[in-house]
Design an enzyme around this catalytic site. Sequence first.
Site, PDB file in Angstrom:
ATOM      1  CE1 TYR A   1      -3.571   2.639   0.422  1.00 37.02           C
ATOM      2  CE2 TYR A   1      -2.127   3.502   2.135  1.00 37.02           C
ATOM      3  CZ  TYR A   1      -3.204   3.657   1.288  1.00 37.02           C
ATOM      4  OH  TYR A   1      -3.912   4.839   1.285  1.00 37.02           O
TER       5      TYR A   1
ATOM      6  N   PRO B   1       0.798  14.169   4.147  1.00 39.47           N
ATOM      7  CG  PRO B   1      -1.061  15.014   3.023  1.00 39.47           C
ATOM      8  CD  PRO B   1       0.400  15.260   3.241  1.00 39.47           C
ATOM      9  CB  THR B   2       0.622   8.849   4.777  1.00 42.90           C
ATOM     10  OG1 THR B   2       0.839   8.804   6.194  1.00 42.90           O
ATOM     11  CG2 THR B   2       1.829   9.493   4.100  1.00 42.90           C
ATOM     12  N   GLY B   3      -2.562   8.161   4.435  1.00 39.66           N
ATOM     13  CA  GLY B   3      -3.695   7.444   4.992  1.00 39.66           C
ATOM     14  C   GLY B   3      -3.297   6.078   5.530  1.00 39.66           C
TER      15      GLY B   3
ATOM     16  CB  SER C   1      -4.240  11.795   5.565  1.00 41.16           C
ATOM     17  OG  SER C   1      -5.234  11.377   4.640  1.00 41.16           O
TER      18      SER C   1
ATOM     19  CD  GLN D   1      -5.527  14.961   2.491  1.00 39.40           C
ATOM     20  OE1 GLN D   1      -5.601  14.113   3.374  1.00 39.40           O
ATOM     21  NE2 GLN D   1      -6.303  14.935   1.424  1.00 39.40           N
TER      22      GLN D   1
ATOM     23  CE1 TYR E   1      -7.388  12.963  -0.962  1.00 38.45           C
ATOM     24  CE2 TYR E   1      -7.527  11.779   1.116  1.00 38.45           C
ATOM     25  CZ  TYR E   1      -6.864  12.057  -0.063  1.00 38.45           C
ATOM     26  OH  TYR E   1      -5.678  11.428  -0.328  1.00 38.45           O
TER      27      TYR E   1
ATOM     28  CB  THR F   1      -5.962  16.411  -1.613  1.00 41.29           C
ATOM     29  OG1 THR F   1      -4.904  16.526  -0.658  1.00 41.29           O
ATOM     30  CG2 THR F   1      -5.528  15.464  -2.713  1.00 41.29           C
TER      31      THR F   1
ATOM     32  CE  LYS G   1      -0.220  15.961  -0.969  1.00 39.84           C
ATOM     33  NZ  LYS G   1      -0.597  14.882  -1.894  1.00 39.84           N
TER      34      LYS G   1
ATOM     35  CG  HIS H   1      -2.598  11.391  -4.709  1.00 38.67           C
ATOM     36  ND1 HIS H   1      -3.528  12.298  -4.264  1.00 38.67           N
ATOM     37  CD2 HIS H   1      -2.644  10.364  -3.814  1.00 38.67           C
ATOM     38  CE1 HIS H   1      -4.108  11.841  -3.169  1.00 38.67           C
ATOM     39  NE2 HIS H   1      -3.579  10.665  -2.868  1.00 38.67           N
TER      40      HIS H   1
END
Length: 419
Positions: free
Chosen positions: A54, A107-109, A136, A158, A160, A186, A276, A300
Amino acid sequence: MVRRRIPKITDLAPLMKFKAPELNARKRRLDAALTIHDLRKIAKRRTPKAAFDYTEGAAESEISLARARQAFEDIEFHPAILRDVSEVSTGWDVLGAPVALPFGIAPTGFTRMMQTEGETAGAHAAAKAGIPFSLSTMGTTSIEDVKAANPAGRNWFQLYMWKDRDRSMALVDRAAKAGFDTLLVTVDVPVAGARLRDKRNGFSIPPALTVGTVLNALPRPEWWINFLTTEPLAFASLDRWSGTIGDLLDTMFDPTVTFEDLAWIKAQWPGKIVVKGVQTLADAIRLAELGVDGIILSNHGGRQLDRAPIPFHLLPQVVREVGTDLEVHLDTGIMSGADIVAAVALGARFTLVGRAYLYGLMAGGEAGVDRAIAILAEQITRTMRLLGVNSLEELEPGHVTQLARLSPIARPAGIPAPR
C-alpha cells in the site's frame, strides 16, 4: 628489496580497537541505514506484504512514480568552489512561519496499518525536528491526538472534500479549533486511482486474512502482535469501514468539486490554505488568481492518474509564472536530500515526503522516522556544502540542470511550451 620485520604488539594495538556491540536491535538496524533506500529494505522485511505494498505501490503500471523518481536522478549539479561553507543554514520561513528544514511530512492514509505507532510517531518526530506534520483525512489518529503529540509545532490538515459537505467541514472546524495552521486541500482525487497492488492483495480495513497473508505474516510476528494488541484500526475522521480501499474512496469522494467550491472552503478557513495536486501551469495560474497561499505540484505520488505530468519537470515554469504570487511546494518521487536541494534550487519553497517517512516508520516506529529525517537532513547539508552555498536563499536555478530523457513529440493545442 622490501625489508620485512615481525610487528610489535605496540604497533598492532592501534589497529585492533573493536567497536562496542549495540545490544538494542532496533537501534542497530536503524544506525546501519545510511539512505532512505536502506530504510525501505528494512521496512519490507518487517511489514506484511499488503501493508508494505500500500505504501510502495502506485496506480496501474506505476509509470508516474517511476518517472518522478527518474526525473530527480536526471539532474546535473553545478557546484561553486572555494566558498566558506563551515556554517550552513537549512531553514527559512514557509507560509509565514519558520521551518528548520525545507521539507515536511506529507499526509498519508492508513498510517497505523503500516506500523502501530502511526501518526503519533510522525507528529512527535516532526516536533523534534522543527518541521510541519500533515494529517490526512484518511489518517488513523485523531486531530486532537496529533495536536497532543505535536503541541508546540506546526500541524497541517489535509482535506478531501466528501459528498457529505457537512462532515467535511466539521473536520475543518475541528482542525481549526485544535490549532492546525494550514489546510491542504487535495484536488486530484475525484475518484480513486486504479491501485492494482491493493486489489491483488485484497487490501481492506480490517485486513482480509487469506492463506497467503497468514503465510506472509509468519516471519513478521512483531507487526501482528502490535496490530492485535493495540487499539483496533479505524479512521480517526470516519465511522468504521469494512471493505476495500477503492470502494471506500469511490463512496466518499466528490467528483463534482469545482474552483467555486474551493473558494467556499477558503472563505471558511482561518489559516493558510494550500492546494495539493496541481499538475498544469494553467491551473496554477488560476489558483494564484483565486488567492490561495500556496500550491503543491503533485501527482499524488503516482497513485491516481498513471502517466501524469512529472511535478519536478513542471516546477521551473510554474515558479516563473506564479512564484511571486504564492508559494510553490512539491512532492512525489523524493528519496534523498539531494532531491530536495534540487527542488529548492529550481524555486520550490518547500517539499513534502510521504513514502520516505513511511519507510522509516515501518523500519522502526518513531525512532525510524527520526532516522529518516536525520538522513534527509544530513544529505541536504552535505549537498549544500558541496554546491558552495551557506543557506537555502543562495540556491538558484544555475545550480541545477534538468537533463532531458522524455520530451514531447507534439504538444497538444492550447498547452504552451515551457519557457
